[in-house]
Motif scaffolding. Structure first.
Motif, PDB file in Angstrom:
ATOM      1  N   GLU A 282      -3.612   0.148  -4.272  1.00  0.00           N
ATOM      2  CA  GLU A 282      -4.380   1.284  -4.798  1.00  0.00           C
ATOM      3  C   GLU A 282      -4.491   1.222  -6.320  1.00  0.00           C
TER       4      GLU A 282
ATOM      5  N   TYR B 155      -3.966   0.260   7.177  1.00  0.00           N
ATOM      6  CA  TYR B 155      -4.376   0.174   8.572  1.00  0.00           C
ATOM      7  C   TYR B 155      -5.897   0.108   8.700  1.00  0.00           C
TER       8      TYR B 155
ATOM      9  N   TYR C 155       0.848  -1.183   0.000  1.00  0.00           N
ATOM     10  CA  TYR C 155       0.000   0.000   0.000  1.00  0.00           C
ATOM     11  C   TYR C 155       0.888   1.238   0.000  1.00  0.00           C
ATOM     12  N   ALA C 156       0.676   2.115  -0.963  1.00  0.00           N
ATOM     13  CA  ALA C 156       1.389   3.389  -0.959  1.00  0.00           C
ATOM     14  C   ALA C 156       0.885   4.255   0.192  1.00  0.00           C
ATOM     15  N   ASP C 157      -0.396   4.132   0.478  1.00  0.00           N
ATOM     16  CA  ASP C 157      -1.013   4.877   1.567  1.00  0.00           C
ATOM     17  C   ASP C 157      -1.139   3.964   2.778  1.00  0.00           C
ATOM     18  N   ARG C 158      -0.266   4.170   3.761  1.00  0.00           N
ATOM     19  CA  ARG C 158      -0.254   3.301   4.931  1.00  0.00           C
ATOM     20  C   ARG C 158      -1.591   3.342   5.677  1.00  0.00           C
ATOM     21  N   ALA C 159      -2.255   4.510   5.658  1.00  0.00           N
ATOM     22  CA  ALA C 159      -3.536   4.632   6.360  1.00  0.00           C
ATOM     23  C   ALA C 159      -4.580   3.693   5.762  1.00  0.00           C
ATOM     24  N   ALA C 160      -4.534   3.486   4.447  1.00  0.00           N
ATOM     25  CA  ALA C 160      -5.487   2.585   3.799  1.00  0.00           C
ATOM     26  C   ALA C 160      -5.275   1.149   4.265  1.00  0.00           C
TER      27      ALA C 160
ATOM     28  N   LYS D  56       3.727  -3.182   9.632  1.00  0.00           N
ATOM     29  CA  LYS D  56       4.875  -2.301   9.388  1.00  0.00           C
ATOM     30  C   LYS D  56       6.174  -3.085   9.410  1.00  0.00           C
TER      31      LYS D  56
ATOM     32  N   PRO E  43       1.108  -2.188  -5.772  1.00  0.00           N
ATOM     33  CA  PRO E  43       0.339  -1.356  -4.837  1.00  0.00           C
ATOM     34  C   PRO E  43      -1.154  -1.641  -4.989  1.00  0.00           C
TER      35      PRO E  43
END
Length: 307
Positions: A292, A206, A199-204, A274, A290
């Motif tokens: 996304e 999580y 995931y490029a966006d770690r929040a996604a 992580k 990725p």
């Protein structure tokens, strides 16, 4: 020439299981799990094992191969998983190794020599008792006498690794430093095409992990842990140290609320993801996908087949 296998790896909740099954179906393959907790029987919900329907769609190996009270080693995994891979290859099919335990995957691909890994139980117990009696500093001094390179890398408090280094030397006459160097020089056992879901966006990622934990709770995670505890499984067992089990067990013992336990599972799962990504980034010879950019399993499958 090394036999070819495919590896599907990535952090927890990234979609490895479904992609692995799709690849196995497309390429006439069978799944070999590389998950250090899916090896245990009766631990299904918290380890996110493939469902019965998924396992029926494609043959799965290295799932439910040990009892929860067993101490299962990477050496045993490599021995058993490599046998599975060789059997699959002998039948003209493709092993598709799926999981997030980086040490298992790396060790299987490399064909590391674990001849001394399980060692001698009596000798190990003696060395552990000696460590407790004389202390870490003294044991580290003894290790320094024959393997100063490894001793320089270990703190005196690292009981397990100090004892292991001394044990291997006593059993084989070879330092663990030399053993590891020899292993690294060996050609890999398998020619592995490694596909990593990220995931490029770690929040996604999580957020996806949080949703999956909620789904596990709804599916009966508390009841699964309660059954294990009721069967006499103790907290000292390796299996009960798995994320999702030790936290729920604490709640069932009244040490925290169910809500706090769930939040802790989510937090620790994100931390584990992580660490998984950090491990995977050490190896540059990987194909990263990725999520996304490839949100569905069909997108992922098309991207892998294109590569």
């Amino acid at each position: 020439m090394a036999e070819k296998i495919i590896v599907v790896a990535g952090p927890t909740a990234s979609g490895k299981t479904r992609l692995g099954i799709a690849l196995a179906q497309e390429l006439c393959g069978e799944i070999v799990s590389a998950d250090s907790m899916q090896i245990y029987r009766r631990m299904d919900i918290g380890t996110a094992k493939a469902t019965a329907a998924e396992q029926a769609a494609v043959p799965h190996h290295m799932i439910d191969v040990a009892e929860p009270w067993e101490n299962y080693s990477v050496a045993r995994y490599v021995e058993e998983a490599s046998r599975c891979c060789e059997d699959i290859i002998s039948r003209g099919k493709l092993p598709v190794v799926v999981g997030g335990t980086g040490l298992y995957i790396d060790s299987l691909i490399s064909g590391r020599d674990f001849a001394a890994n399980d060692g001698d139980e009596k000798l190990r117990e003696e060395l552990l008792a000696e460590y407790d009696r004389v202390g870490g500093e003294e044991m580290l001094r003894r290790l320094r006498e024959f393997d100063p390179e490894r001793a320089a890398k270990l703190p005196a408090g690292d009981k397990r690794r100090i004892v292991r280094a001394i044990e291997i030397y006593k059993l084989t006459g070879m330092t663990i430093t030399k053993h590891d160097a020899r292993t690294r020089a060996m050609p890999p056992r398998y020619d592995a095409a490694q596909i990593i879901l990220g995931y490029a966006d770690r929040a996604a990622l999580y957020a996806r992990i949080d949703r999956r934990v909620d789904e596990m709770v709804a599916a009966g995670l508390f009841e699964e842990v309660e059954r294990l505890l009721g069967a006499g499984l103790s907290d000292s067992c390796t299996a009960m140290q798995a994320i999702g089990y030790k936290e729920i067990a604490a709640s069932l013992r009244g040490e925290c609320s169910p809500e706090d336990a769930i939040e802790t599972v989510k937090r620790e799962s994100c931390r584990y993801a992580k660490r998984q990504l950090t491990w995977l980034r050490r190896d540059r010879d990987l194909v990263w996908l990725p999520r996304e950019e490839y949100p569905t399993e069909d997108d992922l499958l098309a991207a892998v087949l294109k590569n």
